[in-house]
Design a protein around this motif. Structure first.
Motif, PDB file in Angstrom:
ATOM      1  N   TRP A  47      70.839  -4.602 -65.806  1.00  0.00           N
ATOM      2  CA  TRP A  47      70.977  -4.853 -64.369  1.00  0.00           C
ATOM      3  C   TRP A  47      72.306  -5.531 -64.031  1.00  0.00           C
ATOM      4  N   LYS A  48      73.241  -5.540 -64.940  1.00  0.00           N
ATOM      5  CA  LYS A  48      74.515  -6.261 -64.742  1.00  0.00           C
ATOM      6  C   LYS A  48      75.245  -5.776 -63.487  1.00  0.00           C
ATOM      7  N   GLN A  49      75.746  -6.767 -62.716  1.00  0.00           N
ATOM      8  CA  GLN A  49      76.586  -6.498 -61.559  1.00  0.00           C
ATOM      9  C   GLN A  49      77.975  -7.090 -61.822  1.00  0.00           C
ATOM     10  N   ASP A  50      78.993  -6.454 -61.299  1.00  0.00           N
ATOM     11  CA  ASP A  50      80.357  -6.946 -61.505  1.00  0.00           C
ATOM     12  C   ASP A  50      80.569  -8.278 -60.790  1.00  0.00           C
ATOM     13  N   THR A  51      81.648  -8.915 -61.107  1.00  0.00           N
ATOM     14  CA  THR A  51      82.126 -10.198 -60.546  1.00  0.00           C
ATOM     15  C   THR A  51      81.216 -11.368 -60.883  1.00  0.00           C
ATOM     16  N   LEU A  52      80.085 -11.536 -60.187  1.00  0.00           N
ATOM     17  CA  LEU A  52      79.283 -12.747 -60.337  1.00  0.00           C
ATOM     18  C   LEU A  52      78.742 -12.893 -61.762  1.00  0.00           C
ATOM     19  N   CYS A  53      78.186 -11.818 -62.328  1.00  0.00           N
ATOM     20  CA  CYS A  53      77.638 -11.886 -63.690  1.00  0.00           C
ATOM     21  C   CYS A  53      78.733 -12.162 -64.712  1.00  0.00           C
ATOM     22  N   ASP A  54      79.930 -11.645 -64.468  1.00  0.00           N
ATOM     23  CA  ASP A  54      81.041 -11.799 -65.413  1.00  0.00           C
ATOM     24  C   ASP A  54      81.661 -13.188 -65.385  1.00  0.00           C
ATOM     25  N   THR A  55      81.593 -13.852 -64.255  1.00  0.00           N
ATOM     26  CA  THR A  55      82.399 -15.063 -64.086  1.00  0.00           C
ATOM     27  C   THR A  55      81.609 -16.354 -63.933  1.00  0.00           C
ATOM     28  N   GLU A  56      80.405 -16.305 -63.395  1.00  0.00           N
ATOM     29  CA  GLU A  56      79.671 -17.534 -63.095  1.00  0.00           C
ATOM     30  C   GLU A  56      78.399 -17.630 -63.933  1.00  0.00           C
ATOM     31  N   ARG A  57      78.275 -18.718 -64.691  1.00  0.00           N
ATOM     32  CA  ARG A  57      77.105 -18.906 -65.529  1.00  0.00           C
ATOM     33  C   ARG A  57      75.925 -19.360 -64.678  1.00  0.00           C
ATOM     34  N   PRO A  58      74.805 -18.629 -64.695  1.00  0.00           N
ATOM     35  CA  PRO A  58      73.653 -19.021 -63.865  1.00  0.00           C
ATOM     36  C   PRO A  58      72.956 -20.255 -64.428  1.00  0.00           C
ATOM     37  N   VAL A  59      72.363 -21.026 -63.551  1.00  0.00           N
ATOM     38  CA  VAL A  59      71.608 -22.216 -63.966  1.00  0.00           C
ATOM     39  C   VAL A  59      70.122 -21.927 -63.836  1.00  0.00           C
ATOM     40  N   LEU A  60      69.313 -22.657 -64.604  1.00  0.00           N
ATOM     41  CA  LEU A  60      67.869 -22.493 -64.519  1.00  0.00           C
ATOM     42  C   LEU A  60      67.386 -22.921 -63.134  1.00  0.00           C
ATOM     43  N   THR A  61      66.790 -21.984 -62.413  1.00  0.00           N
ATOM     44  CA  THR A  61      66.333 -22.235 -61.047  1.00  0.00           C
ATOM     45  C   THR A  61      64.847 -21.919 -60.952  1.00  0.00           C
ATOM     46  N   GLU A  62      64.089 -22.793 -60.314  1.00  0.00           N
ATOM     47  CA  GLU A  62      62.653 -22.590 -60.174  1.00  0.00           C
ATOM     48  C   GLU A  62      62.387 -21.579 -59.069  1.00  0.00           C
ATOM     49  N   LEU A  63      61.940 -20.382 -59.458  1.00  0.00           N
ATOM     50  CA  LEU A  63      61.643 -19.330 -58.498  1.00  0.00           C
ATOM     51  C   LEU A  63      60.180 -19.326 -58.091  1.00  0.00           C
ATOM     52  N   LYS A  64      59.317 -19.813 -58.976  1.00  0.00           N
ATOM     53  CA  LYS A  64      57.896 -19.976 -58.706  1.00  0.00           C
ATOM     54  C   LYS A  64      57.482 -21.328 -59.277  1.00  0.00           C
ATOM     55  N   PRO A  65      56.356 -21.870 -58.871  1.00  0.00           N
ATOM     56  CA  PRO A  65      55.932 -23.162 -59.420  1.00  0.00           C
ATOM     57  C   PRO A  65      55.885 -23.140 -60.954  1.00  0.00           C
ATOM     58  N   GLY A  66      56.728 -23.964 -61.575  1.00  0.00           N
ATOM     59  CA  GLY A  66      56.764 -24.055 -63.026  1.00  0.00           C
ATOM     60  C   GLY A  66      57.473 -22.925 -63.725  1.00  0.00           C
ATOM     61  N   HIS A  67      58.059 -22.000 -62.969  1.00  0.00           N
ATOM     62  CA  HIS A  67      58.713 -20.826 -63.559  1.00  0.00           C
ATOM     63  C   HIS A  67      60.216 -20.872 -63.244  1.00  0.00           C
ATOM     64  N   ARG A  68      61.016 -21.198 -64.253  1.00  0.00           N
ATOM     65  CA  ARG A  68      62.468 -21.315 -64.078  1.00  0.00           C
ATOM     66  C   ARG A  68      63.174 -20.147 -64.758  1.00  0.00           C
ATOM     67  N   VAL A  69      64.213 -19.641 -64.092  1.00  0.00           N
ATOM     68  CA  VAL A  69      64.956 -18.487 -64.590  1.00  0.00           C
ATOM     69  C   VAL A  69      66.448 -18.717 -64.383  1.00  0.00           C
ATOM     70  N   ALA A  70      67.256 -18.332 -65.370  1.00  0.00           N
ATOM     71  CA  ALA A  70      68.714 -18.415 -65.263  1.00  0.00           C
ATOM     72  C   ALA A  70      69.274 -17.005 -65.104  1.00  0.00           C
ATOM     73  N   CYS A  71      69.186 -16.472 -63.885  1.00  0.00           N
ATOM     74  CA  CYS A  71      69.690 -15.126 -63.589  1.00  0.00           C
ATOM     75  C   CYS A  71      70.051 -15.059 -62.117  1.00  0.00           C
ATOM     76  N   HIS A  72      71.244 -14.528 -61.807  1.00  0.00           N
ATOM     77  CA  HIS A  72      71.704 -14.439 -60.416  1.00  0.00           C
ATOM     78  C   HIS A  72      70.844 -13.483 -59.596  1.00  0.00           C
ATOM     79  N   TYR A  73      70.272 -12.465 -60.242  1.00  0.00           N
ATOM     80  CA  TYR A  73      69.593 -11.402 -59.501  1.00  0.00           C
ATOM     81  C   TYR A  73      68.122 -11.268 -59.894  1.00  0.00           C
ATOM     82  N   ALA A  74      67.508 -12.346 -60.398  1.00  0.00           N
ATOM     83  CA  ALA A  74      66.117 -12.270 -60.866  1.00  0.00           C
ATOM     84  C   ALA A  74      65.162 -11.828 -59.762  1.00  0.00           C
ATOM     85  N   VAL A  75      65.358 -12.335 -58.547  1.00  0.00           N
ATOM     86  CA  VAL A  75      64.459 -11.984 -57.436  1.00  0.00           C
ATOM     87  C   VAL A  75      64.585 -10.504 -57.103  1.00  0.00           C
ATOM     88  N   ASP A  76      65.830  -9.999 -57.040  1.00  0.00           N
ATOM     89  CA  ASP A  76      66.045  -8.583 -56.708  1.00  0.00           C
ATOM     90  C   ASP A  76      65.520  -7.668 -57.810  1.00  0.00           C
TER      91      ASP A  76
END
Length: 341
Positions: A296-325
């Motif tokens: 699912w790689k996208q240019d620019t953001l995936c190449d340059t910015e390291r994602p941080v662990l973000t809580e998308l659901k209660p207790g569920h953390r993900v380090a991905c810029h496009y996890a929701v999409d």
């Protein structure tokens, strides 16, 4: 929380030169991992070989010295302790190693192996008291008291791992880091050891950090699961959530490789095939560590910015810029990366 790890890094220098021994780079084995383990729970840590799981476990116990970061155990920063303070803290944190034979001294009897920890922490009583305690301990891990007089080479692999577990229990710890505790054992013996660990956890109110690459083992034993890739934590969630709805592309690829005991479902589901090789931890990619293999790689953001662990659901953390999409199906993968088998 019994254990809190904050931005832990373990970097190994790469040396060159016979005389001056210059440092020309670093292997970023663990590069900024943060996690927390509650008292009484089992935290499973998974990922492919070389992702830094074992180094993280050894860094938490300071068997390998961390480069930076904090390890807070029951309110105390283990990373800052010295000498006697560290020795006292280690009584409450023990490790079960992957290789049951290599972790036991072949020149010592089982009694000597088990007594060593008691002496190191000034817990040994009289000879009679110690002998009685060790016999009871062996009984709790399913070994006869006659094992005390034997040596490691006289046992099977499963029995040796039970000795390793007994050694960890001699000092009555609160936390046990189990590094691939069943990977070197036969499948039938694996189930016995896993059941033993679960029984001991209930009896002794133990907390486990279980490091493994076998997803079935982790699913069976863990309350929460953390997924590591190339020295970083990319997803963390309750065990049921990770297996039912993985959100990170790497976790989705891992889960798609787990066989399903239903021929019809197995034949119809998509299998994610990762292209390319695991990058070197001495030269990790910029931006997202996984972007060089991500369907699912996208240019620019995936190449340059390291994602941080973000809580998308209660207790569920993900380090991905496009996890929701990705989870919603809004973002489609490269079709070459998917196979239906």
């Amino acid at each position: 929380m019994l254990l809190e790890v904050d931005d832990l890094k373990v970097h190994f220098p790469i040396k060159r030169g016979a005389i001056f021994d210059r440092t020309i780079g670093y292997v970023y084995a663990v590069d900024g991992v943060s996690l927390a383990v509650r008292k009484g729970e089992t935290y499973g840590l998974v990922g492919e070989s070389g992702c830094g799981k074992s180094t993280l476990g050894r860094g938490i116990l300071r068997l390998t010295e961390p480069t930076s970061g904090k390890v807070i155990f029951d309110g105390t920063d283990i990373a800052s302790l010295k000498n006697e303070e560290l020795r006292r803290a280690r009584r409450r944190m023990q490790m079960v190693f992957q290789d049951p034979l290599g972790s036991l001294d072949p020149r010592q009897s089982v009694e000597s192996i088990l007594t060593e920890g008691l002496k190191a922490h000034d817990l040994a009583g009289t000879k009679q008291q110690t002998s009685k305690a060790l016999r009871e301990l062996l009984g709790s891990v399913g070994l006869p008291s006659s094992s005390l007089r034997k040596y490691p080479h006289e046992f099977s692999g499963g029995q040796r791992q039970r000795i390793g577990i007994a050694r960890a229990l001699t000092v009555n710890p609160d936390l046990i880091v189990a590094d691939e505790p069943v990977s070197a054992l036969d499948v039938s013996v694996q189930a016995q050891v896993i059941n033993l660990l679960e029984d001991l956890q209930i009896e002794r109110n133990l907390t486990y950090l279980v490091i493994a690459h076998d997803l079935a083992v982790v699913r069976h034993i863990s309350d929460r699961v953390g997924v590591m890739y190339l020295g970083a934590l990319v997803e963390e969630a309750p065990s049921a959530s990770v297996y039912a709805e993985p959100l990170h592309p790497y976790t989705r690829a891992l889960m798609s490789a787990v066989p399903v005991p239903d021929p019809v479902l197995e034949d119809s589901r998509e299998r994610i095939i990762l292209r390319g090789d695991l990058p070197s931890p001495a030269n990790p990619p910029t931006g997202c560590r996984f972007h060089t293999r991500c369907p699912w790689k996208q240019d620019t953001l995936c190449d340059t910015e390291r994602p941080v662990l973000t809580e998308l659901k209660p207790g569920h953390r993900v380090a991905c810029h496009y996890a929701v999409d990705i989870a919603s199906g809004k973002l489609k993968p490269n079709e070459l990366a998917l196979e239906v088998i």
